[in-house]
Write an enzyme that holds these catalytic residues in place. Structure first.
Site, PDB file in Angstrom:
ATOM      1  N   CYS A   1       0.817  -1.229   0.000  1.00  9.25           N
ATOM      2  CA  CYS A   1       0.000   0.000   0.000  1.00  9.25           C
ATOM      3  C   CYS A   1       0.846   1.272   0.000  1.00  9.25           C
ATOM      4  O   CYS A   1       0.335   2.359  -0.258  1.00  9.25           O
ATOM      5  CB  CYS A   1      -0.941   0.009   1.194  1.00  9.25           C
ATOM      6  SG  CYS A   1      -2.009  -1.426   1.251  1.00  9.25           S
TER       7      CYS A   1
ATOM      8  N   HIS B   1      -3.141   7.129   1.882  1.00  6.56           N
ATOM      9  CA  HIS B   1      -3.598   5.784   1.549  1.00  6.56           C
ATOM     10  C   HIS B   1      -4.957   5.541   2.217  1.00  6.56           C
ATOM     11  O   HIS B   1      -5.160   5.879   3.380  1.00  6.56           O
ATOM     12  CB  HIS B   1      -2.580   4.753   2.022  1.00  6.56           C
ATOM     13  CG  HIS B   1      -3.087   3.366   1.922  1.00  6.56           C
ATOM     14  ND1 HIS B   1      -3.638   2.878   0.760  1.00  6.56           N
ATOM     15  CD2 HIS B   1      -3.181   2.362   2.835  1.00  6.56           C
ATOM     16  CE1 HIS B   1      -4.029   1.624   0.971  1.00  6.56           C
ATOM     17  NE2 HIS B   1      -3.768   1.293   2.212  1.00  6.56           N
TER      18      HIS B   1
ATOM     19  N   ASN C   1     -10.044  -0.469   0.279  1.00  4.83           N
ATOM     20  CA  ASN C   1      -8.587  -0.309   0.257  1.00  4.83           C
ATOM     21  C   ASN C   1      -8.069  -0.885  -1.067  1.00  4.83           C
ATOM     22  O   ASN C   1      -8.026  -2.098  -1.238  1.00  4.83           O
ATOM     23  CB  ASN C   1      -8.002  -1.048   1.467  1.00  4.83           C
ATOM     24  CG  ASN C   1      -6.491  -0.987   1.534  1.00  4.83           C
ATOM     25  OD1 ASN C   1      -5.826  -0.651   0.551  1.00  4.83           O
ATOM     26  ND2 ASN C   1      -5.941  -1.327   2.679  1.00  4.83           N
TER      27      ASN C   1
HETATM   28  O1  UT7 Z   1      -3.482  -1.075   3.858  1.00  6.76           O
HETATM   29  C1  UT7 Z   1      -2.974  -1.461   5.096  1.00  6.76           C
HETATM   30  C2  UT7 Z   1      -3.630  -2.700   5.560  1.00  6.76           C
HETATM   31  N1  UT7 Z   1      -4.685  -2.679   6.482  1.00  6.76           N
HETATM   32  C3  UT7 Z   1      -5.144  -1.712   7.318  1.00  6.76           C
HETATM   33  O2  UT7 Z   1      -4.777  -0.581   7.337  1.00  6.76           O
HETATM   34  C4  UT7 Z   1      -6.175  -2.161   8.315  1.00  6.76           C
HETATM   35  C5  UT7 Z   1      -6.043  -1.490   9.651  1.00  6.76           C
HETATM   36  N2  UT7 Z   1      -6.996  -2.024  10.630  1.00  6.76           N
HETATM   37  C6  UT7 Z   1      -8.306  -1.708  10.618  1.00  6.76           C
HETATM   38  O3  UT7 Z   1      -8.762  -0.939   9.794  1.00  6.76           O
HETATM   39  C7  UT7 Z   1      -9.179  -2.263  11.721  1.00  6.76           C
HETATM   40  O4  UT7 Z   1      -8.368  -2.924  12.690  1.00  6.76           O
HETATM   41  C8  UT7 Z   1     -10.253  -3.280  11.193  1.00  6.76           C
HETATM   42  C9  UT7 Z   1     -11.316  -2.509  10.424  1.00  6.76           C
HETATM   43  C10 UT7 Z   1      -9.614  -4.334  10.328  1.00  6.76           C
HETATM   44  C11 UT7 Z   1     -10.947  -3.961  12.374  1.00  6.76           C
HETATM   45  O5  UT7 Z   1     -11.523  -3.007  13.246  1.00  6.76           O
HETATM   46  P1  UT7 Z   1     -11.308  -3.128  14.814  1.00  6.76           P
HETATM   47  O6  UT7 Z   1     -12.066  -2.014  15.426  1.00  6.76           O
HETATM   48  O7  UT7 Z   1      -9.827  -3.180  15.068  1.00  6.76           O
HETATM   49  O8  UT7 Z   1     -12.025  -4.491  15.159  1.00  6.76           O
HETATM   50  P2  UT7 Z   1     -11.415  -5.840  15.785  1.00  6.76           P
HETATM   51  O9  UT7 Z   1     -10.562  -6.556  14.791  1.00  6.76           O
HETATM   52  O10 UT7 Z   1     -10.810  -5.537  17.131  1.00  6.76           O
HETATM   53  O11 UT7 Z   1     -12.737  -6.685  16.007  1.00  6.76           O
HETATM   54  C12 UT7 Z   1     -13.762  -6.238  16.928  1.00  6.76           C
HETATM   55  C13 UT7 Z   1     -14.897  -7.243  16.881  1.00  6.76           C
HETATM   56  C14 UT7 Z   1     -14.429  -8.684  17.035  1.00  6.76           C
HETATM   57  O12 UT7 Z   1     -15.420  -9.359  17.792  1.00  6.76           O
HETATM   58  P3  UT7 Z   1     -15.213  -9.644  19.377  1.00  6.76           P
HETATM   59  O13 UT7 Z   1     -13.942 -10.443  19.468  1.00  6.76           O
HETATM   60  O14 UT7 Z   1     -15.089  -8.281  19.996  1.00  6.76           O
HETATM   61  O15 UT7 Z   1     -16.447 -10.379  19.739  1.00  6.76           O
HETATM   62  C15 UT7 Z   1     -14.442  -9.235  15.630  1.00  6.76           C
HETATM   63  O16 UT7 Z   1     -14.636 -10.614  15.589  1.00  6.76           O
HETATM   64  O17 UT7 Z   1     -15.562  -7.182  15.614  1.00  6.76           O
HETATM   65  C16 UT7 Z   1     -15.610  -8.485  15.041  1.00  6.76           C
HETATM   66  N3  UT7 Z   1     -15.528  -8.367  13.576  1.00  6.76           N
HETATM   67  C17 UT7 Z   1     -16.612  -8.155  12.787  1.00  6.76           C
HETATM   68  N4  UT7 Z   1     -17.913  -8.035  13.067  1.00  6.76           N
HETATM   69  C18 UT7 Z   1     -18.746  -7.840  12.035  1.00  6.76           C
HETATM   70  C19 UT7 Z   1     -14.412  -8.379  12.797  1.00  6.76           C
HETATM   71  N5  UT7 Z   1     -14.754  -8.210  11.509  1.00  6.76           N
HETATM   72  C20 UT7 Z   1     -16.103  -8.062  11.474  1.00  6.76           C
HETATM   73  C21 UT7 Z   1     -17.029  -7.855  10.435  1.00  6.76           C
HETATM   74  N6  UT7 Z   1     -18.340  -7.732  10.756  1.00  6.76           N
HETATM   75  N7  UT7 Z   1     -16.648  -7.744   9.151  1.00  6.76           N
END
Ligand code: UT7
Length: 327
Positions: free
Chosen positions: A104, A248, A278
């Site tokens: 990225c 980005h 993304n």
């Molecule tokens: O280009 C560079 C590459 N990537 C990035 O820049 C990504 C950077 N990271 C992010 O944007 C965020 O970390 C994400 C959007 C990927 C995730 O958001 P988050 O607020 O960090 O959520 P999390 O991974 O901590 O998950 C929170 C909860 C979890 O459930 P529990 O364990 O709290 O019960 C996940 O299982 O949300 C759940 N979850 C979802 N729920 C519904 C994870 N993905 C989903 C989903 N729909 N798609």
């Protein structure tokens, strides 16, 4: 810029059986929909379309290019370089061609590299392409990754300009200790994909993009302001000098936190993550094209581009824009 026509909304993902909701995705990422290539379309197809537009827009003949530099993590083949496919298709008969792998951050790395070649006097005109079709490598059953990415390409022609115009400063960085924060394990020489390795679900899993979202998020919110400040400092400028922030597009929350940190009004922050997700190396050149089309980009503007991603890598360019779009 070039995007595949096929739109997949958050509701489409849910309808396909993914355990998610439109509300969750919009709230946590800002993404509403993304573009996805069909089986017949590869990265070079999008890259060629974007490159032809960039050449036309710049009024430059492909035969006058010295280099085709393609930033991609998703080339058509393991090798040779996708840049060679682009070079041949656009008729850049006098150009060298190579790919650059910085995920990225690829477009920022590409612009910095091209700037170095031009400033050294070694080359005059360079086509920098950012393209990725990461949806080809997604596990559509993994809700923590498949909701985030989309396909696209963007391209720009860089050429020599007057001192104190164009790219004023560049910062590039990397931290290989974050290798596994976002990566695609199989398909390289460490784990080639062949009949022997591709035998169970564990190795099948390795053929998909894998990411620790939380880790990447924390890395991003730290590295983004740090890198922007470093690049501004190198150009002897301050955050208040920024006319347009083109980052980005990974997550709207990362974009908003950077804008807030530097006191940048939202109309000076370019956003396309809502419509395209993304798009990796393509997100910044797509954002630049859309900024130009919507009248947000003017000759003389101080534009800061900043990318971050797999590697881990990051990069920024401070640019005094030299092109007038008459809008
Ligand atoms: O280009 C560079 C590459 N990537 C990035 O820049 C990504 C950077 N990271 C992010 O944007 C965020 O970390 C994400 C959007 C990927 C995730 O958001 P988050 O607020 O960090 O959520 P999390 O991974 O901590 O998950 C929170 C909860 C979890 O459930 P529990 O364990 O709290 O019960 C996940 O299982 O949300 C759940 N979850 C979802 N729920 C519904 C994870 N993905 C989903 C989903 N729909 N798609």
């Amino acid at each position: 810029m070039s995007l595949p026509p096929n739109v997949i909304t958050n509701d489409d993902l849910k309808k396909n059986g993914l355990e998610t909701t439109n509300e969750w995705i919009v709230q946590r990422t800002g993404i509403r929909e993304r573009r996805v290539t069909d089986a017949e379309t590869a990265s070079s197809d999008l890259a060629i379309a974007a490159s032809l537009q960039a050449l036309e827009d710049a009024g430059i003949d492909a035969k006058d290019l010295d280099l085709v530099l393609c930033a991609t993590a998703t080339g058509d083949y393991v090798w040779p370089a996708t840049a060679c496919i682009i070079q041949q298709a656009i008729g850049a008969t006098k150009a060298g061609a190579f790919d650059l792998s910085a995920a990225c951050s690829g477009f920022c790395y590409g612009v910095s590299t091209a700037t170095g070649f031009i400033q050294s006097g070694m080359m005059d005109k360079i086509l920098v392409v950012g393209v990725d079709t990461l949806t080809k490598h997604l596990d559509w059953k993994d809700r923590s990754t498949c909701i985030l990415f989309g396909d696209g390409a963007g391209a720009a022609v860089l050429s020599a300009c007057a001192p104190n115009e164009g790219v004023l400063s560049s910062v590039l960085g990397a931290d290989g200790s974050g290798l596994k924060s976002v990566w695609l394990p199989a398909g390289g020489t460490r784990t080639p994909i062949n009949a022997e390795t591709f035998t169970d679900s564990a190795s099948e899993h390795d053929t998909h993009l894998q990411m620790n979202g939380r880790e990447v998020y924390e890395f991003a919110v730290k590295i983004v302001p740090q890198t922007i400040l470093e690049a501004l400092d190198k150009a002897c400028l301050r955050p208040s000098d920024i006319d347009l922030l083109v980052m980005h597009q990974a997550n709207i929350r990362i974009l908003h936190s950077a804008a807030e940190r530097f006191g940048i009004a939202l109309d000076r922050l370019v956003v396309n993550v809502d419509r395209y997700g993304n798009t990796s190396a393509a997100s910044i050149p797509i954002a630049l094209r859309e900024a130009a089309d919507s009248g947000k980009l003017h000759k003389g503007d101080i534009v800061v581009t900043m990318g971050f991603g797999a590697g881990l890598t990051w990069g920024a360019n401070v640019i005094r824009w030299t092109r007038d779009y008459g809008i």
